[in-house]
Design an enzyme around this catalytic site. Sequence first.
Site, PDB file in Angstrom:
ATOM      1  N   LYS A  52     -28.102   6.223 -13.303  1.00 56.29           N
ATOM      2  CA  LYS A  52     -27.558   7.369 -12.550  1.00 56.29           C
ATOM      3  C   LYS A  52     -26.987   8.425 -13.494  1.00 56.29           C
ATOM      4  O   LYS A  52     -27.269   9.614 -13.353  1.00 56.29           O
ATOM      5  CB  LYS A  52     -26.460   6.888 -11.582  1.00 56.29           C
ATOM      6  CG  LYS A  52     -25.764   8.048 -10.888  1.00 56.29           C
ATOM      7  CD  LYS A  52     -24.445   7.650 -10.246  1.00 56.29           C
ATOM      8  CE  LYS A  52     -23.339   7.401 -11.191  1.00 56.29           C
ATOM      9  NZ  LYS A  52     -22.149   8.209 -11.124  1.00 56.29           N
ATOM     10  N   ASN A  53     -26.181   8.009 -14.436  1.00 50.35           N
ATOM     11  CA  ASN A  53     -25.507   9.004 -15.271  1.00 50.35           C
ATOM     12  C   ASN A  53     -26.476   9.730 -16.207  1.00 50.35           C
ATOM     13  O   ASN A  53     -26.250  10.886 -16.557  1.00 50.35           O
ATOM     14  CB  ASN A  53     -24.357   8.364 -16.052  1.00 50.35           C
ATOM     15  CG  ASN A  53     -23.183   8.043 -15.135  1.00 50.35           C
ATOM     16  OD1 ASN A  53     -23.120   8.526 -14.007  1.00 50.35           O
ATOM     17  ND2 ASN A  53     -22.255   7.224 -15.603  1.00 50.35           N
ATOM     18  N   CYS A  63     -15.216  10.395  -8.699  1.00 49.61           N
ATOM     19  CA  CYS A  63     -14.250   9.365  -8.321  1.00 49.61           C
ATOM     20  C   CYS A  63     -12.859   9.721  -8.811  1.00 49.61           C
ATOM     21  O   CYS A  63     -12.688  10.249  -9.900  1.00 49.61           O
ATOM     22  CB  CYS A  63     -14.671   8.025  -8.912  1.00 49.61           C
ATOM     23  SG  CYS A  63     -16.007   7.278  -7.985  1.00 49.61           S
ATOM     24  N   ASP A  97     -16.766   1.560 -16.744  1.00 50.20           N
ATOM     25  CA  ASP A  97     -17.429   1.445 -15.438  1.00 50.20           C
ATOM     26  C   ASP A  97     -17.710  -0.014 -15.052  1.00 50.20           C
ATOM     27  O   ASP A  97     -18.207  -0.274 -13.958  1.00 50.20           O
ATOM     28  CB  ASP A  97     -18.750   2.239 -15.438  1.00 50.20           C
ATOM     29  CG  ASP A  97     -18.498   3.737 -15.317  1.00 50.20           C
ATOM     30  OD1 ASP A  97     -17.327   4.143 -15.198  1.00 50.20           O
ATOM     31  OD2 ASP A  97     -19.479   4.510 -15.352  1.00 50.20           O
ATOM     32  N   ARG A 103      -9.044  13.365 -15.340  1.00 47.10           N
ATOM     33  CA  ARG A 103     -10.372  13.849 -15.728  1.00 47.10           C
ATOM     34  C   ARG A 103     -10.399  15.336 -16.130  1.00 47.10           C
ATOM     35  O   ARG A 103     -11.052  16.167 -15.496  1.00 47.10           O
ATOM     36  CB  ARG A 103     -11.393  13.550 -14.614  1.00 47.10           C
ATOM     37  CG  ARG A 103     -11.369  12.087 -14.233  1.00 47.10           C
ATOM     38  CD  ARG A 103     -12.501  11.666 -13.363  1.00 47.10           C
ATOM     39  NE  ARG A 103     -13.685  11.297 -14.127  1.00 47.10           N
ATOM     40  CZ  ARG A 103     -14.738  10.674 -13.602  1.00 47.10           C
ATOM     41  NH1 ARG A 103     -14.741  10.358 -12.334  1.00 47.10           N
ATOM     42  NH2 ARG A 103     -15.771  10.363 -14.332  1.00 47.10           N
ATOM     43  N   ARG A 119     -22.869   6.179  -3.740  1.00 45.31           N
ATOM     44  CA  ARG A 119     -23.037   7.284  -4.692  1.00 45.31           C
ATOM     45  C   ARG A 119     -23.821   6.814  -5.914  1.00 45.31           C
ATOM     46  O   ARG A 119     -24.499   7.612  -6.557  1.00 45.31           O
ATOM     47  CB  ARG A 119     -21.665   7.779  -5.162  1.00 45.31           C
ATOM     48  CG  ARG A 119     -20.880   8.441  -4.070  1.00 45.31           C
ATOM     49  CD  ARG A 119     -19.555   8.878  -4.590  1.00 45.31           C
ATOM     50  NE  ARG A 119     -19.781   9.530  -5.871  1.00 45.31           N
ATOM     51  CZ  ARG A 119     -18.863  10.095  -6.598  1.00 45.31           C
ATOM     52  NH1 ARG A 119     -17.627  10.100  -6.175  1.00 45.31           N
ATOM     53  NH2 ARG A 119     -19.147  10.654  -7.728  1.00 45.31           N
TER      54      ARG A 119
HETATM   55  C1  UD1 Z   1     -18.724   9.623 -17.738  1.00 44.81           C
HETATM   56  C2  UD1 Z   1     -19.414   8.858 -16.636  1.00 44.81           C
HETATM   57  C3  UD1 Z   1     -18.460   7.844 -16.019  1.00 44.81           C
HETATM   58  C4  UD1 Z   1     -17.853   6.959 -17.102  1.00 44.81           C
HETATM   59  C5  UD1 Z   1     -17.274   7.799 -18.235  1.00 44.81           C
HETATM   60  C6  UD1 Z   1     -16.816   6.957 -19.412  1.00 44.81           C
HETATM   61  C7  UD1 Z   1     -21.003  10.467 -15.766  1.00 44.81           C
HETATM   62  C8  UD1 Z   1     -21.372  11.377 -14.646  1.00 44.81           C
HETATM   63  N1  UD1 Z   1     -19.849   9.807 -15.624  1.00 44.81           N
HETATM   64  O1  UD1 Z   1     -17.654  10.326 -17.120  1.00 44.81           O
HETATM   65  O2  UD1 Z   1     -19.183   7.064 -15.092  1.00 44.81           O
HETATM   66  O3  UD1 Z   1     -16.806   6.215 -16.532  1.00 44.81           O
HETATM   67  O4  UD1 Z   1     -18.252   8.722 -18.720  1.00 44.81           O
HETATM   68  O5  UD1 Z   1     -17.848   6.174 -19.891  1.00 44.81           O
HETATM   69  O6  UD1 Z   1     -21.719  10.288 -16.727  1.00 44.81           O
HETATM   70  N2  UD1 Z   1     -11.522  13.731 -21.468  1.00 44.81           N
HETATM   71  C9  UD1 Z   1     -10.664  14.727 -21.885  1.00 44.81           C
HETATM   72  N3  UD1 Z   1     -11.125  16.020 -21.909  1.00 44.81           N
HETATM   73  C10 UD1 Z   1     -12.384  16.353 -21.536  1.00 44.81           C
HETATM   74  C11 UD1 Z   1     -13.262  15.328 -21.099  1.00 44.81           C
HETATM   75  C12 UD1 Z   1     -12.802  14.025 -21.074  1.00 44.81           C
HETATM   76  O7  UD1 Z   1      -9.515  14.475 -22.232  1.00 44.81           O
HETATM   77  O8  UD1 Z   1     -12.736  17.536 -21.582  1.00 44.81           O
HETATM   78  C13 UD1 Z   1     -11.055  12.330 -21.434  1.00 44.81           C
HETATM   79  C14 UD1 Z   1     -11.076  11.714 -20.046  1.00 44.81           C
HETATM   80  O9  UD1 Z   1      -9.890  11.983 -19.330  1.00 44.81           O
HETATM   81  C15 UD1 Z   1     -11.234  10.239 -20.369  1.00 44.81           C
HETATM   82  C16 UD1 Z   1     -12.102  10.242 -21.626  1.00 44.81           C
HETATM   83  O10 UD1 Z   1     -11.982  11.549 -22.160  1.00 44.81           O
HETATM   84  O11 UD1 Z   1      -9.983   9.689 -20.688  1.00 44.81           O
HETATM   85  C17 UD1 Z   1     -13.551   9.916 -21.381  1.00 44.81           C
HETATM   86  O12 UD1 Z   1     -14.074  10.758 -20.376  1.00 44.81           O
HETATM   87  P1  UD1 Z   1     -15.610  11.188 -20.349  1.00 44.81           P
HETATM   88  O13 UD1 Z   1     -16.356  10.348 -21.320  1.00 44.81           O
HETATM   89  O14 UD1 Z   1     -15.696  12.650 -20.462  1.00 44.81           O
HETATM   90  O15 UD1 Z   1     -16.028  10.748 -18.882  1.00 44.81           O
HETATM   91  P2  UD1 Z   1     -16.953  11.527 -17.890  1.00 44.81           P
HETATM   92  O16 UD1 Z   1     -17.999  12.282 -18.641  1.00 44.81           O
HETATM   93  O17 UD1 Z   1     -16.125  12.233 -16.888  1.00 44.81           O
END
Ligand code: UD1
Length: 433
Positions: free
Chosen positions: A22-23, A117, A306, A122, A398
């Site tokens: 999915k991702n 979620c 996850d 985030r 989802r």
């Molecule tokens: C993606 C996945 C999600 C998975 C996560 C971690 C998708 C659509 N979702 O989410 O299923 O749980 O990776 O493997 O692919 N952070 C910041 N600033 C930013 C972005 C992130 O501080 O600009 C922090 C977040 O709060 C979190 C960490 O970085 O603590 C990791 O987040 P991130 O890897 O970005 O997760 P997602 O891309 O949202």
Amino acid sequence: MKQYIIKGGKPLVGEITVGGAKNAALGIIAGAIMADETVLIENLPNVNDVNVLLDAIEGIGAIVDRVDAHTVKINGAPITSKYVDYEYIKKIRGSYYLLGSLLGKYNEAQVALPGGCNIGSRPIDQHKKGFEALGATVKIEQGGIISAHTNELKGNHIYLDVVSVGATINIMLASSRAKGTTIIENAAKEPHIVDVANFLNSMGANIKGAGTDVIRVKGVERFHGSEYSIIPDQIEAGTFMLAAAATKGDVLIKNVIPKHLDAISAKLIEIGCEVEEFDDAVRVVAKRRLGNTQVKTLPYPGFPTDMQPQIATLLALSEGTSVVTESIFENRFKYVAELARMGADIKVEGNMAVINGVENFMGAAISAPDLRAGAALVLAGLVAEGFTIIDQIEYIERGYEDLEGKFVSLGAGMEKLDVNDERAIKKFKLRVS
Ligand code: UD1
């Protein structure tokens, strides 16, 4: 509204085939609109997040032709709008990839702030920082709209302050069409980052180093059409592995890349489960109650966040005391209250869950708080004595395709019903008793 009803207590036995990731699909669909020729994507998971994103790109003018449930043709040539104002787009995290792809292709993008979620705050500061480093002006406007625009994107050196899957993919998307070379340091290394990079390269991008923490992107002027098959879903595979283990079953999980499952396999082996690896399958056999361990979620190749709710559920049924530490998202223990209603003994202190294993759960009426937590509650229901009813399964749908059908094919007593359809509940109970 639908709910699951589950009669627990049966070991899962048989074979299951995992769908596309999915991702990865979310990044790939966003990337596909960057070509003005037709892109064929195969092994697409038929799940709500993916379908919402397909609707969103159709909404801005892209041609979306569903060849079958798992194949789509996308053509980004007729895109007219760079403003993604789609009522559902806020519901999915992956919508933010349209910022990177529209900005890369058209130098402008406006997308509603991502939802997804509710597992923590985030933030998107790293995405913003990346786009700005490429020369874009990025604003978060009233009503939760992010807008980014520039006259020209220029390659740059970007160091991510936190390892972020989303920011890494978004910067890859935008910089793949920027002038010059971009270097992303401290990049995330998840399998779907490699898959999105491979897909972009198949359209003519020049991306090297995906899967390591330094990614080099040489911008190109245009993309051409492509045919691409998405990698198997690591988290769906892991969920079936843990379901096999929790029910003391014997399941062959097919269409997987075993290397992507190493962190999960290692934990299962450590607590006494048998995991046999084949070229593109893993077999999980649990002959007895499993043992305890410590798990800390980390960016890939660490244990995936996850999979945290699912492994905590397994450990809640294992012997002794286990500790699960969540180091990626701060709000990922909401399922603990639901598991407690089924008899689990889990204490959450900050980002740590201390789990005292119990012999079994008791069926209960519970609610899925988010996607992966929902999957964990299904696992609990498959093990529990008696009947479990799970509400809010729209979260689960989802990211999992036909979860009930797949578990039923492994021998589970499980059905998807309309909420509060007492007759259907009675019928199910009669059938499985
Ligand atoms: C993606 C996945 C999600 C998975 C996560 C971690 C998708 C659509 N979702 O989410 O299923 O749980 O990776 O493997 O692919 N952070 C910041 N600033 C930013 C972005 C992130 O501080 O600009 C922090 C977040 O709060 C979190 C960490 O970085 O603590 C990791 O987040 P991130 O890897 O970005 O997760 P997602 O891309 O949202």
